[in-house]
Design an enzyme around this catalytic site. Structure first.
Site, short mmCIF file in Angstrom:
data_model
loop_
_atom_site.label_atom_id
_atom_site.label_comp_id
_atom_site.label_asym_id
_atom_site.label_seq_id
_atom_site.Cartn_x
_atom_site.Cartn_y
_atom_site.Cartn_z
N ALA A 1 0.86 -0.99 -0.14
CA ALA A 1 0.48 -0.16 0.07
C ALA A 1 1.11 1.17 -0.11
O ALA A 1 1.71 1.27 0.89
CB ALA A 1 -0.90 0.11 0.96
N PHE B 1 -2.83 7.91 -0.71
CA PHE B 1 -3.02 6.69 -0.07
C PHE B 1 -3.95 5.53 -0.68
O PHE B 1 -4.87 5.93 -1.25
CB PHE B 1 -3.32 6.78 1.01
N HIS B 2 -3.57 4.56 -1.03
CA HIS B 2 -4.01 3.82 -1.42
C HIS B 2 -3.84 2.49 -0.49
O HIS B 2 -3.33 1.88 -0.64
CB HIS B 2 -3.51 3.05 -3.42
N SER B 3 -5.08 2.09 -0.49
CA SER B 3 -5.07 0.56 1.01
C SER B 3 -5.08 -0.65 -0.26
O SER B 3 -4.94 -0.61 -1.32
CB SER B 3 -6.60 0.74 1.38
#
Length: 950
Positions: A786, A805-807
């Site tokens: 992530a 942000f990329h989970s």
């Protein structure tokens, strides 16, 4: 009464040196009269730049001095006009002085001299205020032409030691000054360092001194010429030796010394250019197919079956059958023509059809080039020419991508509406194949001198496979290795523009070195240097990593001729066919290190780019070991190079030099202006958005950058976060989708954790200066990594944080829980206003959402009543939220755009209330363009309108 000069009468005679003095005096007068007048009348104005003025900046640049202010501009233009007469005469006398029988170089140098004179008039009389584009075109053309003029004059210098010495000094000073000049320009433009522009100005004025001074040295040469025009020493009749003649005599038999100085034939340079263009088409097909393959697992979210198309490059394995090998070597032109179907694949709308056609073309072009190498195995000059065409074709493809913001304009994902040059490219390809391809000199039989030695064909195959993978993975785009070493703001290393041109230069220099010095390029010492470069690139950031990248690029290109020459001494099915199989293996390894969550056996190589680089260099080392034996007994190794071979080499180097100059021009034209402005500064509005862009490949398998540019510009976004944006891998074309959008719309860019960090990528584009940024890899013990960017932006003089942000994916709840805690603590630790642009994989008001929106993070949801979200969320704290909208994506991706509007400098109200649009000031509203049916499939949806708060 006219004086009598030797053999006859003359009306008047002027010694040639006075032409030089007149040119030097008028040129210096033009610049320094403008400087004196400018400093006297407008000192504070001409030292002012977009960032600083006096006393931080206290000396004006050349452009500011001679630019648009009256009367200094007039002084400059008048004296430059006076300079033009002596300048044309100087070029003419230089041609008279250096012209020799059977030599075209003096004519070429004279043509360049005339061209420089004309372009000087262009940028002098068309100022940047009159027409900025044409001013830049004339200026770049003048600077680019300076290199061939300087080198040509050095090559043709009469054998006058004093003049040659001074020319070398002036040329060295001129080109040496370019390094600190560019350094301080970047310090000023990118880093905004006070006083950097003043230092830049000193080096800019130095360039003027050295440029004019270089031509002033003709005073020493023109003493033997008089204008009437009488040559009193006979030196213009080709009777005296030039410096080049003397050097050629001393260097006779040496490869470099014998390359230039022969006759120049336009038909042969056209043949060389056509050969190089064929190489360009080869690399276009090689790099284009993986992008098409990527489309299918991208939409299947896993193995699709179409990935097998990658293996079409192993077609040379068929050469194990002698009859097929014979037919291929005797029909090279036909094979190359058939491979051009890849350039018409764009005409097919169905993605699968485009893939099948391009896969067939790849198998054909790989067979054609291998057959071409093998057919010339007994003809060293022609084999060398094919290798140079192959290598320079690679550089041409990199330059094309550099010009088109990392898209190759002939790829099957391109067409006329998104930046493709398909029709022009196909026409040139047809001409190039018909022009350059000849019948082979052999039947492809196993020719080998009886005294020759053979290394291991399997080791040679490993070497070629490793070499080919190294090139395709790291050297098919000038920005790939730069993205490896990038680690956020402030800028502490190279940037894609202009330093991509530096990468291209080292690639070209390496190829030339490998051609001229194969013994050194194929040595273990060179291999060691290349391995150190690979290690530095893999393990370090900023300039240290980039220096390793340059060493790696130089070595890989230098060793290419050595390894290919070794491979052709064996069966092409074993060396090239097996080599392509090894390339396919490394390509899959290369994808598996980041796609481990979606492929069988992926966890075994998870995040091991270091393993991949080690294996690649070991494979290349195996090839070097085999080549040390294969090439050691070459009977032609110490033979003098024939005149035809020398001339052929020179043509390919001319083409390479033209490409290098073109890359420098592109770097100048694409240099970021770094003067970007938000859309509504009068309202202190910040419009921020988040978009999961699915790697910039739309639902119909077309490059989507231009469509993305259109909607982002119309939405008036000041800050945009991209997710799933890292394309710097073979399977994605080694490209950067942010370059075109940022360059066209005017954004600062932070492209997040690099490709060697094994994420799918995140990027931040901002109209506001990025003061600082940090890249984060959040805890991911099981699933995909992530990525996050935590940046501080200067918004209207106030520091505001933005997090992109990329989970992790839905299947790994523990990963997402750990990531939620990490990011919430990170946001909670910031004392500044903060905006989160994110992909959270959670439902509103449930689960991890209540950790993101909590006292721990201090964050608020931009619209808690929006129940229809799953992935994308916009959160904020300590900043006044005023609007929120969701915009449909049409067919660009599978994810919408979410946008929020914020006001900087206003306190966050204790209680915010929804208000109708008519109560919102015009500058704070979302564009009306997207109401109703919207435009090109983009419209407000879910709510069918934006939402506003007081």
């Amino acid at each position: 009464m006219a004086p009598r000069i030797k053999d006859g009468d003359a009306v008047i005679s002027i010694n040639g040196k006075w032409i030089s003095w007149a040119h030097t005096g008028a040129a210096y007068a033009a610049f320094f009269s403008a400087l004196i007048v400018g400093v006297a009348l407008h000192f504070h104005k001409i030292v002012q730049n977009e960032h600083y003025g006096y006393p931080d900046e206290w000396f004006p640049s050349v452009s500011a001095t001679i630019g648009d202010r009256y009367p200094e501009r007039s002084f400059f233009q008048v004296f430059i006009a006076i300079t033009s007469g002596p300048r044309f005469l100087l070029v003419f006398l230089w041609y008279v002085l250096t012209a020799r029988p059977n030599s075209s170089l003096p004519k070429i140098v004279a043509g360049v001299g005339i061209f420089r004179t004309l372009t000087c008039g262009g940028w002098t009389y068309v100022t940047s205020t009159d027409d900025h584009d044409w001013h830049d075109i004339f200026m770049i053309s003048y600077l680019v032409a300076t290199l061939p003029w300087t080198l040509g004059c050095l090559a043709l210098s009469p054998n006058n030691r004093q003049a040659v010495k001074y020319r070398k000094v002036m040329a060295s000073l001129f080109f040496g000054t370019l390094v600190p000049l560019i350094y301080y320009f970047i310090q000023h433009k990118v880093h905004k360092v006070p006083g950097a522009y003043t230092r830049y100005a000193f080096f800019e004025w130095s360039l003027v001194l050295f440029d004019v001074g270089f031509d002033a040295i003709t005073v020493l040469d023109f003493e033997g010429l008089e204008l009437v025009v009488r040559d009193v020493k006979g030196i213009s009749r080709g009777q005296l030796k030039t410096t080049a003649d003397s050097v050629l005599e001393k260097e006779k038999g040496k490869s470099v010394g014998n390359t230039f100085g022969e006759g120049f034939f336009w038909t042969e340079i056209v043949d060389a250019a056509a050969d190089v263009y064929n190489g360009f088409v080869f690399w276009t097909i090689v790099t284009g197919l993986p992008v098409l393959v990527w489309y299918f697992p991208l939409w299947h979210m896993g193995i699709s079956g179409y990935e097998v198309a990658i293996a079409t490059c192993v077609s040379p394995l068929l050469f194990a059958i002698p009859s097929i090998r014979y037919v291929a070597t005797q029909n090279l032109r036909l094979l190359h023509l058939v491979s051009l179907v890849a350039l018409v694949a764009y005409r097919f709308q169905d993605p699968a059809n485009r893939l099948f056609i391009t896969g067939f073309a790849l198998s054909t072009t790989c067979a054609a080039w291998v057959a071409g190498f093998f057919a010339e195995r007994g003809n060293t000059p022609r084999l060398e020419a094919r290798i140079m065409a192959w290598g320079i074709g690679l550089i041409m493809s990199v330059v094309a991508k550099f010009a088109c913001s990392t898209n190759n304009p002939l790829w099957p994902i391109m067409h006329s509406d998104n930046g493709g040059w398909n029709k022009i490219g196909l026409a040139l390809a047809l001409f190039s194949v018909l022009r350059s391809q000849r019948g082979s000199s052999t039947s492809g039989s196993d020719y080998l001198p009886t005294s020759g030695k053979k290394g291991s064909p399997i080791l040679a195959a490993f070497g070629f496979g490793g070499l080919f993978f190294a090139i395709v993975s790291l050297l098919t785009d000038s920005s790939t290795m730069i993205s490896w070493v990038w680690d956020g703001y402030p800028v502490r290393g190279p940037i894609a523009v202009p330093h991509g041109a530096v990468t291209i230069f080292f690639m070209g220099a390496g190829l030339v070195y490998g051609i001229f010095n194969p013994g050194v390029a194929g040595s273990w010492t060179a291999y060691g240097i290349g391995s150190v470069g690979a290690a530095l690139l893999t393990c370090f950031h900023h300039w240290t990593g980039y220096y390793g990248a340059l060493a790696f690029a130089f070595y890989i290109m230098a060793v290419s001729p050595v390894l290919i020459t070794s491979c052709v001494r064996h069966s092409p099915a074993i060396t090239f066919g097996t080599g392509f199989l090894i390339y396919v293996f490394l390509l899959l390894f290369h994808v598996w290190v980041v796609a481990y969550a979606f492929v069988p056996g992926g966890p075994l190589v998870r995040e091991h780019t270091d393993w991949l680089m080690t294996v690649t260099m070991l494979f290349i080392g195996a090839g070097v070991f085999s080549a040390a034996t294969s090439n050691s007994g070459r009977s032609s190794r110490n033979k003098p190079i024939s005149p035809n071979s020398k001339r052929t080499r020179s043509y390919y180097i001319y083409v390479l030099a033209a490409l290098q100059l073109l890359s420098v021009s592109i770097a100048y034209l694409r240099f970021p202006t770094n003067d970007y402005k938000p859309h509504h500064p009068e309202e202190k509005v910040v419009t921020a958005g988040i978009w999961t862009v699915h790697f910039g490949l739309d639902n119909n398998m077309w490059a989507a950058e231009r469509r993305m540019r259109n909607v982002l510009g119309e939405l008036e976004l000041d800050v945009i976060g991209f997710l799933e944006s890292d394309n710097q891998r073979i399977i994605m074309g080694n490209k950067d989708i942010t370059q075109y959008i940022a360059g066209d719309l005017g954004y600062y860019v932070d492209f997040g954790p690099g490709p060697n960090k094994h994420t799918w990528g995140s990027a931040l584009l901002s109209k506001f200066p990025i003061v600082n940024s940090t890249h984060h890899l959040l805890p991911s013990p099981v699933g995909e990594l992530a990525p996050a960017i935590h940046a501080t932006l200067d918004m209207y003089g106030e520091m505001v944080d933005v997090v992109v942000f990329h989970s992790g994916q839905e299947e790994d709840p523990e990963d997402r829980r750990l990531q939620t805690e990490y990011l919430s603590k990170l946001m909670g630790s910031s004392p500044r206003p903060l905006i989160l642009l994110s992909y959270l994989v959670t439902k509103p008001l449930e689960g991890n959402y209540n950790t993101y929106v909590s006292d721990l993070s201090g964050m608020k949801d931009i619209d808690p009543t929006d129940w229809d979200r799953w992935c994308e969320y916009v959160l904020f704290k300590k900043i006044h939220r005023t609007g929120y909208a969701r915009i449909s994506r049409d067919s660009i991706t599978d994810t919408e755009i979410q946008v929020g509007k914020f006001i900087v400098g206003e306190p966050e109200p204790e209680e915010e209330m929804r208000i109708p649009e008519e109560m919102v000031p015009e500058g704070r509203r979302f564009p009306a363009l997207f109401r109703g049916e919207g435009v090109r499939g983009h419209r407000y949806h879910v709510f069918d309108e934006p939402r506003y708060w007081q």
